[in-house]
Design a protein around this motif. Structure first.
Motif, PDB file in Angstrom:
ATOM      1  N   TRP A 243      46.933  -3.313  13.816  1.00  0.00           N
ATOM      2  CA  TRP A 243      47.249  -4.426  12.925  1.00  0.00           C
ATOM      3  C   TRP A 243      47.627  -3.861  11.557  1.00  0.00           C
ATOM      4  O   TRP A 243      46.828  -3.182  10.913  1.00  0.00           O
ATOM      5  N   ILE A 244      48.837  -4.127  11.115  1.00  0.00           N
ATOM      6  CA  ILE A 244      49.282  -3.651   9.807  1.00  0.00           C
ATOM      7  C   ILE A 244      48.858  -4.684   8.774  1.00  0.00           C
ATOM      8  O   ILE A 244      49.314  -5.822   8.775  1.00  0.00           O
ATOM      9  N   GLU A 245      47.958  -4.274   7.889  1.00  0.00           N
ATOM     10  CA  GLU A 245      47.309  -5.196   6.953  1.00  0.00           C
ATOM     11  C   GLU A 245      47.988  -5.152   5.587  1.00  0.00           C
ATOM     12  O   GLU A 245      48.290  -4.083   5.060  1.00  0.00           O
ATOM     13  N   LEU A 246      48.220  -6.340   5.013  1.00  0.00           N
ATOM     14  CA  LEU A 246      48.782  -6.467   3.673  1.00  0.00           C
ATOM     15  C   LEU A 246      47.963  -7.494   2.907  1.00  0.00           C
ATOM     16  O   LEU A 246      47.671  -8.575   3.428  1.00  0.00           O
ATOM     17  N   ALA A 247      47.593  -7.155   1.681  1.00  0.00           N
ATOM     18  CA  ALA A 247      46.762  -8.051   0.871  1.00  0.00           C
ATOM     19  C   ALA A 247      47.383  -8.234  -0.505  1.00  0.00           C
ATOM     20  O   ALA A 247      48.157  -7.404  -0.976  1.00  0.00           O
ATOM     21  N   HIS A 248      47.007  -9.348  -1.133  1.00  0.00           N
ATOM     22  CA  HIS A 248      47.564  -9.678  -2.446  1.00  0.00           C
ATOM     23  C   HIS A 248      46.552 -10.555  -3.176  1.00  0.00           C
ATOM     24  O   HIS A 248      45.826 -11.340  -2.548  1.00  0.00           O
ATOM     25  N   ALA A 249      46.479 -10.424  -4.503  1.00  0.00           N
ATOM     26  CA  ALA A 249      45.587 -11.266  -5.311  1.00  0.00           C
ATOM     27  C   ALA A 249      46.253 -11.581  -6.637  1.00  0.00           C
ATOM     28  O   ALA A 249      46.885 -10.715  -7.253  1.00  0.00           O
ATOM     29  N   SER A 250      46.119 -12.848  -7.069  1.00  0.00           N
ATOM     30  CA  SER A 250      46.704 -13.267  -8.340  1.00  0.00           C
ATOM     31  C   SER A 250      46.154 -14.637  -8.700  1.00  0.00           C
ATOM     32  O   SER A 250      45.890 -15.464  -7.815  1.00  0.00           O
ATOM     33  N   HIS A 254      43.390 -15.090  -3.292  1.00  0.00           N
ATOM     34  CA  HIS A 254      43.526 -13.877  -2.491  1.00  0.00           C
ATOM     35  C   HIS A 254      44.235 -14.198  -1.187  1.00  0.00           C
ATOM     36  O   HIS A 254      43.964 -15.229  -0.561  1.00  0.00           O
ATOM     37  N   SER A 255      45.146 -13.317  -0.783  1.00  0.00           N
ATOM     38  CA  SER A 255      45.787 -13.454   0.520  1.00  0.00           C
ATOM     39  C   SER A 255      45.528 -12.195   1.335  1.00  0.00           C
ATOM     40  O   SER A 255      45.396 -11.094   0.794  1.00  0.00           O
ATOM     41  N   LEU A 256      45.456 -12.383   2.632  1.00  0.00           N
ATOM     42  CA  LEU A 256      45.254 -11.289   3.572  1.00  0.00           C
ATOM     43  C   LEU A 256      46.107 -11.583   4.791  1.00  0.00           C
ATOM     44  O   LEU A 256      46.029 -12.674   5.362  1.00  0.00           O
ATOM     45  N   GLY A 257      46.945 -10.634   5.165  1.00  0.00           N
ATOM     46  CA  GLY A 257      47.828 -10.864   6.296  1.00  0.00           C
ATOM     47  C   GLY A 257      47.928  -9.654   7.195  1.00  0.00           C
ATOM     48  O   GLY A 257      47.611  -8.522   6.787  1.00  0.00           O
ATOM     49  N   TRP A 258      48.369  -9.896   8.434  1.00  0.00           N
ATOM     50  CA  TRP A 258      48.559  -8.812   9.399  1.00  0.00           C
ATOM     51  C   TRP A 258      49.879  -9.004  10.126  1.00  0.00           C
ATOM     52  O   TRP A 258      50.276 -10.122  10.462  1.00  0.00           O
TER      53      TRP A 258
END
Length: 343
Positions: A243-250, A254-258
């Motif tokens: 699972w290629i994980e990508l995260a972001h916060a602002s 918070h976001s978390l995706g695969w």
């Protein structure tokens, strides 16, 4: 070689709304009822890094360009300009729908669209804010800066998901909106707040007042040189179990995706039950199940899902106002997955 005429007078409509109000569903409804003699395109910005919404719209026969990873409004610089210019150049649409992130500030993107670079290229005909009445009546939304900005920027407000709300909540939401100073600032607001279910908005509600200017100037044309817009999807597709994980916060979210292999298969019923139990504000994605490719969109206790066409990869995106535990959430999702294929 005959050169093409400059892109001019593209009618633009912004559809604003906080997380989970049903913007993507509303866009799908608009696209399904678009005039047959018009060429449409959609520009979508997502808070998360994965980019799910474009996949949910991509089967409508309309060109869709996405800007994942934050706020289009803050990125009203190179990334947004390149995406917008490429869409205009490649598709030459008569009408352009723009869906900024549900966590985006709309003022900056409006300044870009109405600025000198797009003076006669774009006509911003209106800004509509879609609202969930259950959010409108909650103080934490009423006092949220992003929520207020989206209300202030619109020429019309539409209460969505009326079928999911008790009559008293609808009445309270409408009363709160009409008591705001902004309610008297535009005739469309004074004429009344529209109430719909399942995002069934009318195209006429998006129209406000056209604004015109001159053709794309050289400064904008240079930005339209062949862009590489899908750089986030450039890596090799994931393998089963990878699972290629990508995260972001602002802005406190918070976001978390695969990105997930197309060879991983989920049990549809177990997956939908799992999604409702994740305890996050928003989850959306497209996964392969034993019934076929399934798209899903969950906001709180509201779940919508359906079968869709084949995808080049599976994706999941989660958003919450708390930090997300990737290990725990992945474990819950994997519990609804069928055994991995043997090598």
């Amino acid at each position: 070689m005959v050169s093409k005429a400059p892109v001019q007078d593209v009618r633009v409509h912004l559809l604003l709304g906080f997380l989970g109000v049903g913007k993507t569903t509303a866009i799908r409804h608009l696209l399904a009822h678009r005039p047959q003699d018009e060429r449409w395109a959609v520009l979508v910005n997502e808070f998360g890094e994965i980019g799910v919404d474009a996949r949910l719209i991509g089967d409508t026969g309309v060109a869709v360009k996405q800007i994942p990873g934050g706020c289009m409004c803050c990125a009203a610089g190179p990334v947004t300009r390149v995406a917008l210019n490429a869409l205009l150049r490649q598709e030459r649409p008569d009408r352009l729908l723009i869906e900024p992130s549900g966590l985006g500030h709309p003022k900056e993107i409006l300044q870009l669209l109405q600025g000198p670079d797009y003076a006669s290229v774009l006509q911003v005909e209106g800004v509509l804010t879609l609202l969930d009445p259950r959010q409108v009546v909650q103080r934490r939304y009423q006092e949220h800066e992003l929520f207020r900005d989206q209300i202030e920027a619109a020429h019309r407000w539409v209460l969505n998901k009326a079928d999911l709300c008790p009559p008293e909540i609808l009445q309270q939401a409408e009363q709160w909106l009409l008591e705001r100073p902004e309610a008297q600032a535009h005739p469309a607001r004074q004429a009344g707040i529209r109430t719909v279910s399942a995002g069934e908005i009318a195209l006429s509600w998006l129209q406000n007042r056209a604004q015109r200017g001159a053709a794309i100037p050289a400064s904008a044309a240079r930005a339209m040189s062949p862009p590489t817009l899908d750089w986030r999807q450039a890596p090799e597709p994931p393998q089963p179990g990878q699972w290629i994980e990508l995260a972001h916060a602002s802005d406190g979210f918070h976001s978390l995706g695969w990105r997930i292999s197309v060879r991983e298969v989920w049990d549809a019923d177990a997956l939908l039950e799992c999604l409702l139990g994740l305890g996050v504000m928003r989850s959306k994605g497209v996964l392969l199940t034993q019934r076929g490719w399934l798209w899903f969109n969950v906001a709180g206790d509201d779940l919508s899902a359906g079968l869709c066409g084949p995808q080049d990869e599976a994706v999941v995106e989660l958003i919450d106002d708390r930090a997300l535990d990737a290990g725990r959430l992945r474990q819950h999702l994997e519990a609804a997955r069928q055994p991995l294929p043997t090598p």
